[in-house]
Design a protein around this motif. Structure first.
Motif, PDB file in Angstrom:
ATOM      1  N   HIS A  86       0.872  -1.176   0.000  1.00 29.31           N
ATOM      2  CA  HIS A  86       0.000   0.000   0.000  1.00 29.31           C
ATOM      3  C   HIS A  86       0.905   1.221   0.000  1.00 29.31           C
ATOM      4  O   HIS A  86       1.806   1.342   0.830  1.00 29.31           O
ATOM      5  N   VAL A  87       0.678   2.135  -0.953  1.00 32.64           N
ATOM      6  CA  VAL A  87       1.588   3.268  -1.145  1.00 32.64           C
ATOM      7  C   VAL A  87       0.836   4.587  -1.014  1.00 32.64           C
ATOM      8  O   VAL A  87      -0.244   4.758  -1.583  1.00 32.64           O
ATOM      9  N   GLU A  88       1.429   5.512  -0.269  1.00 30.91           N
ATOM     10  CA  GLU A  88       0.857   6.844  -0.082  1.00 30.91           C
ATOM     11  C   GLU A  88       1.936   7.901  -0.261  1.00 30.91           C
ATOM     12  O   GLU A  88       3.117   7.642  -0.029  1.00 30.91           O
ATOM     13  N   ILE A  89       1.527   9.080  -0.680  1.00 26.62           N
ATOM     14  CA  ILE A  89       2.398  10.257  -0.716  1.00 26.62           C
ATOM     15  C   ILE A  89       1.854  11.246   0.307  1.00 26.62           C
ATOM     16  O   ILE A  89       0.640  11.438   0.402  1.00 26.62           O
ATOM     17  N   ALA A  90       2.738  11.859   1.068  1.00 26.50           N
ATOM     18  CA  ALA A  90       2.319  12.799   2.097  1.00 26.50           C
ATOM     19  C   ALA A  90       1.434  13.896   1.508  1.00 26.50           C
ATOM     20  O   ALA A  90       1.739  14.451   0.449  1.00 26.50           O
ATOM     21  N   GLU A 137      -4.629  16.512 -13.110  1.00 25.50           N
ATOM     22  CA  GLU A 137      -3.256  16.578 -13.596  1.00 25.50           C
ATOM     23  C   GLU A 137      -2.276  16.390 -12.437  1.00 25.50           C
ATOM     24  O   GLU A 137      -1.235  15.749 -12.587  1.00 25.50           O
ATOM     25  N   GLU A 138      -2.622  16.930 -11.278  1.00 25.44           N
ATOM     26  CA  GLU A 138      -1.796  16.711 -10.088  1.00 25.44           C
ATOM     27  C   GLU A 138      -1.843  15.229  -9.689  1.00 25.44           C
ATOM     28  O   GLU A 138      -0.847  14.642  -9.284  1.00 25.44           O
ATOM     29  N   PHE A 139      -3.021  14.612  -9.825  1.00 28.27           N
ATOM     30  CA  PHE A 139      -3.186  13.193  -9.531  1.00 28.27           C
ATOM     31  C   PHE A 139      -2.300  12.364 -10.450  1.00 28.27           C
ATOM     32  O   PHE A 139      -1.636  11.411 -10.023  1.00 28.27           O
ATOM     33  N   VAL A 140      -2.265  12.741 -11.728  1.00 30.00           N
ATOM     34  CA  VAL A 140      -1.420  12.042 -12.705  1.00 30.00           C
ATOM     35  C   VAL A 140       0.050  12.142 -12.315  1.00 30.00           C
ATOM     36  O   VAL A 140       0.799  11.165 -12.396  1.00 30.00           O
ATOM     37  N   ASP A 141       0.472  13.325 -11.887  1.00 24.35           N
ATOM     38  CA  ASP A 141       1.875  13.510 -11.509  1.00 24.35           C
ATOM     39  C   ASP A 141       2.234  12.638 -10.312  1.00 24.35           C
ATOM     40  O   ASP A 141       3.321  12.054 -10.257  1.00 24.35           O
ATOM     41  N   ASN A 142       1.319  12.507  -9.368  1.00 24.46           N
ATOM     42  CA  ASN A 142       1.573  11.643  -8.220  1.00 24.46           C
ATOM     43  C   ASN A 142       1.578  10.170  -8.613  1.00 24.46           C
ATOM     44  O   ASN A 142       2.336   9.373  -8.048  1.00 24.46           O
ATOM     45  N   ILE A 143       0.742   9.791  -9.568  1.00 27.11           N
ATOM     46  CA  ILE A 143       0.772   8.428 -10.088  1.00 27.11           C
ATOM     47  C   ILE A 143       2.139   8.138 -10.698  1.00 27.11           C
ATOM     48  O   ILE A 143       2.725   7.068 -10.487  1.00 27.11           O
ATOM     49  N   ARG A 144       2.664   9.102 -11.446  1.00 28.41           N
ATOM     50  CA  ARG A 144       3.994   8.938 -12.060  1.00 28.41           C
ATOM     51  C   ARG A 144       5.060   8.705 -10.990  1.00 28.41           C
ATOM     52  O   ARG A 144       5.916   7.830 -11.134  1.00 28.41           O
ATOM     53  N   ILE A 145       4.998   9.471  -9.900  1.00 25.82           N
ATOM     54  CA  ILE A 145       5.979   9.334  -8.825  1.00 25.82           C
ATOM     55  C   ILE A 145       5.875   7.961  -8.161  1.00 25.82           C
ATOM     56  O   ILE A 145       6.889   7.287  -7.925  1.00 25.82           O
ATOM     57  N   VAL A 146       4.660   7.525  -7.875  1.00 26.98           N
ATOM     58  CA  VAL A 146       4.468   6.228  -7.227  1.00 26.98           C
ATOM     59  C   VAL A 146       4.934   5.096  -8.136  1.00 26.98           C
ATOM     60  O   VAL A 146       5.651   4.178  -7.706  1.00 26.98           O
ATOM     61  N   LEU A 147       4.553   5.148  -9.410  1.00 31.18           N
ATOM     62  CA  LEU A 147       4.970   4.101 -10.342  1.00 31.18           C
ATOM     63  C   LEU A 147       6.488   4.038 -10.443  1.00 31.18           C
ATOM     64  O   LEU A 147       7.082   2.953 -10.474  1.00 31.18           O
ATOM     65  N   GLY A 148       7.131   5.209 -10.491  1.00 28.29           N
ATOM     66  CA  GLY A 148       8.590   5.234 -10.555  1.00 28.29           C
ATOM     67  C   GLY A 148       9.219   4.620  -9.324  1.00 28.29           C
ATOM     68  O   GLY A 148      10.213   3.889  -9.411  1.00 28.29           O
ATOM     69  N   SER A 149       8.640   4.887  -8.156  1.00 30.12           N
ATOM     70  CA  SER A 149       9.180   4.318  -6.916  1.00 30.12           C
ATOM     71  C   SER A 149       8.985   2.808  -6.861  1.00 30.12           C
ATOM     72  O   SER A 149       9.688   2.112  -6.123  1.00 30.12           O
ATOM     73  N   LEU A 150       8.043   2.296  -7.659  1.00 32.71           N
ATOM     74  CA  LEU A 150       7.795   0.851  -7.734  1.00 32.71           C
ATOM     75  C   LEU A 150       8.455   0.238  -8.972  1.00 32.71           C
ATOM     76  O   LEU A 150       8.106  -0.857  -9.406  1.00 32.71           O
ATOM     77  N   SER A 151       9.426   0.977  -9.540  1.00 31.62           N
ATOM     78  CA  SER A 151      10.262   0.498 -10.665  1.00 31.62           C
ATOM     79  C   SER A 151       9.533   0.413 -11.993  1.00 31.62           C
ATOM     80  O   SER A 151       9.934  -0.350 -12.869  1.00 31.62           O
ATOM     81  N   HIS A 152       8.462   1.179 -12.165  1.00 29.95           N
ATOM     82  CA  HIS A 152       7.773   1.247 -13.454  1.00 29.95           C
ATOM     83  C   HIS A 152       7.792   2.700 -13.931  1.00 29.95           C
ATOM     84  O   HIS A 152       7.008   3.526 -13.460  1.00 29.95           O
ATOM     85  N   ARG A 153       8.664   3.013 -14.885  1.00 35.32           N
ATOM     86  CA  ARG A 153       8.799   4.397 -15.364  1.00 35.32           C
ATOM     87  C   ARG A 153       8.018   4.579 -16.663  1.00 35.32           C
ATOM     88  O   ARG A 153       8.451   5.254 -17.594  1.00 35.32           O
ATOM     89  N   ILE A 154       6.847   3.992 -16.694  1.00 33.77           N
ATOM     90  CA  ILE A 154       6.005   3.983 -17.884  1.00 33.77           C
ATOM     91  C   ILE A 154       5.562   5.381 -18.304  1.00 33.77           C
ATOM     92  O   ILE A 154       5.300   5.625 -19.477  1.00 33.77           O
ATOM     93  N   LEU A 155       5.495   6.324 -17.375  1.00 37.88           N
ATOM     94  CA  LEU A 155       5.028   7.675 -17.680  1.00 37.88           C
ATOM     95  C   LEU A 155       6.166   8.671 -17.843  1.00 37.88           C
ATOM     96  O   LEU A 155       5.918   9.866 -17.993  1.00 37.88           O
ATOM     97  N   GLU A 156       7.407   8.213 -17.809  1.00 39.16           N
ATOM     98  CA  GLU A 156       8.555   9.114 -17.864  1.00 39.16           C
ATOM     99  C   GLU A 156       9.274   9.005 -19.201  1.00 39.16           C
ATOM    100  O   GLU A 156       9.837   7.974 -19.529  1.00 39.16           O
ATOM    101  N   SER A 157       9.256  10.068 -19.952  1.00 39.03           N
ATOM    102  CA  SER A 157       9.957  10.114 -21.228  1.00 39.03           C
ATOM    103  C   SER A 157      11.450  10.245 -20.998  1.00 39.03           C
ATOM    104  O   SER A 157      11.902  11.123 -20.265  1.00 39.03           O
ATOM    105  N   VAL A 158      12.233   9.374 -21.624  1.00 39.67           N
ATOM    106  CA  VAL A 158      13.682   9.438 -21.489  1.00 39.67           C
ATOM    107  C   VAL A 158      14.199  10.747 -22.057  1.00 39.67           C
ATOM    108  O   VAL A 158      15.059  11.410 -21.471  1.00 39.67           O
ATOM    109  N   SER A 159      13.668  11.156 -23.182  1.00 40.96           N
ATOM    110  CA  SER A 159      14.129  12.383 -23.835  1.00 40.96           C
ATOM    111  C   SER A 159      13.895  13.602 -22.958  1.00 40.96           C
ATOM    112  O   SER A 159      14.711  14.517 -22.919  1.00 40.96           O
TER     113      SER A 159
END
Length: 295
Positions: free
Chosen positions: A22-26, A147-169
């Motif tokens: 279970h993952v939360e952001i402050a 849009e803020e919700f999306v940004d937090n989803i990106r952070i959580v996914l990245g912390s769980l090793s899924h960088r699906i929303l992060e463009s390398v470029s």
């Protein structure tokens, strides 16, 4: 990309880092549940999984091809139970719901459309979605909140090793615009060998071979087998354009290391740190050693 620190709390339901989490952001009203498919039945015990929300189905494999599916539902667990019966490819699910009751059908449809749009643009995962969802029309304030919700989803996914929303470029662009002190990310490298020239940059999750790089036409027996498979897949996907004496990379390609990138370019086994160098002629290996000596 956030310019300030964030605090993430990950609760391991049974003490295992690979079990249900279970993952939360402050100070965020959203929450996530990550669960391997083998433990899917445990999700039903969590009321958080039975609320309106969005979810990601992931295929975790040892290969380079990442596969995912993005969906939404007013009862996420109920929808996932259907996927458990009908979709074969996935072995991990991560769902996002709200701690309050404020996520409506319009909100989750908006989130689903934006997440599919962003993941396709990032181009890190192959999406199993057959259709592109339509983004629902929301009042301006609600759209900003999502849009803020999306940004937090990106952070959580990245912390769980899924960088699906992060463009390398985009990561590379930020490194150029906002260089970090004493970081390999600040440097641009090139590699010339066998009449081909390639350019690349170090990123947080590998070595980025840049669009326009030239790749050797022939591959010698000393070329790592993994590289040969990657090269064949790139040709099949149209990422490498045959120019007769070399291949031209038509789109940025993330490699797991500078050595794999150098081997792909040269067509044989190479040491990345001793192949890639800056416009000033300084090798990656030298920069690495200098930065380490400063710590």
């Amino acid at each position: 990309m956030s310019k300030f620190g964030r605090s993430i709390r990950i609760f391991l339901a049974d003490g295992s880092p690979t079990g249900l989490r279970h993952v939360e952001i402050a100070n965020w009203s959203g929450q996530a549940l990550a669960c391997p498919r083998s433990r899917f039945s445990e999700l039903g015990k969590w009321e958080e999984s039975k609320r309106p929300g969005v979810y990601f189905l992931f295929e975790n494999s040892a290969g380079d091809n990442n596969v995912a599916y993005i969906g939404e539902s007013e009862d996420v667990f109920k929808r996932l139970a259907d996927h458990d019966r009908k979709k074969e490819f996935w072995n991990e699910v991560i769902i996002f719901t709200s701690k309050d009751e404020n996520l409506t059908k319009g909100h989750i449809k908006y989130l689903e459309a934006r997440l599919v749009e962003i993941s396709k643009s990032a181009d890190r995962y192959e999406l199993e979605n057959s259709n592109t969802p339509t983004k629902s029309s929301l009042p301006r304030a609600d759209a900003a909140a999502m849009e803020e919700f999306v940004d937090n989803i990106r952070i959580v996914l990245g912390s769980l090793s899924h960088r699906i929303l992060e463009s390398v470029s985009s990561v590379v662009t930020q490194a150029i615009v906002e260089p970090k002190e004493d970081s390999l990310i600040n440097y641009e490298f090139s590699f010339k060998v066998n009449k081909v020239t390639a350019q690349g940059r170090v990123t947080d999750d590998g070595f980025l071979l840049l669009q326009g790089s030239q790749i050797a036409h022939k591959s010698s027996p000393s070329m790592p087998g993994k590289n040969l498979l990657i090269k064949e897949q790139m040709i099949s996907d149209g990422l490498l354009e045959d120019k007769g004496t070399f291949y031209l990379l038509v789109k940025d390609k993330l490699m797991s290391s500078s050595s794999y990138a150098a081997a792909l370019v040269a067509g044989n086994s190479r040491s990345g740190p001793q192949s890639w160098k800056t416009p000033e002629g300084e090798y990656l290996k030298v920069i690495e050693e200098r930065l380490v000596s400063k710590t």
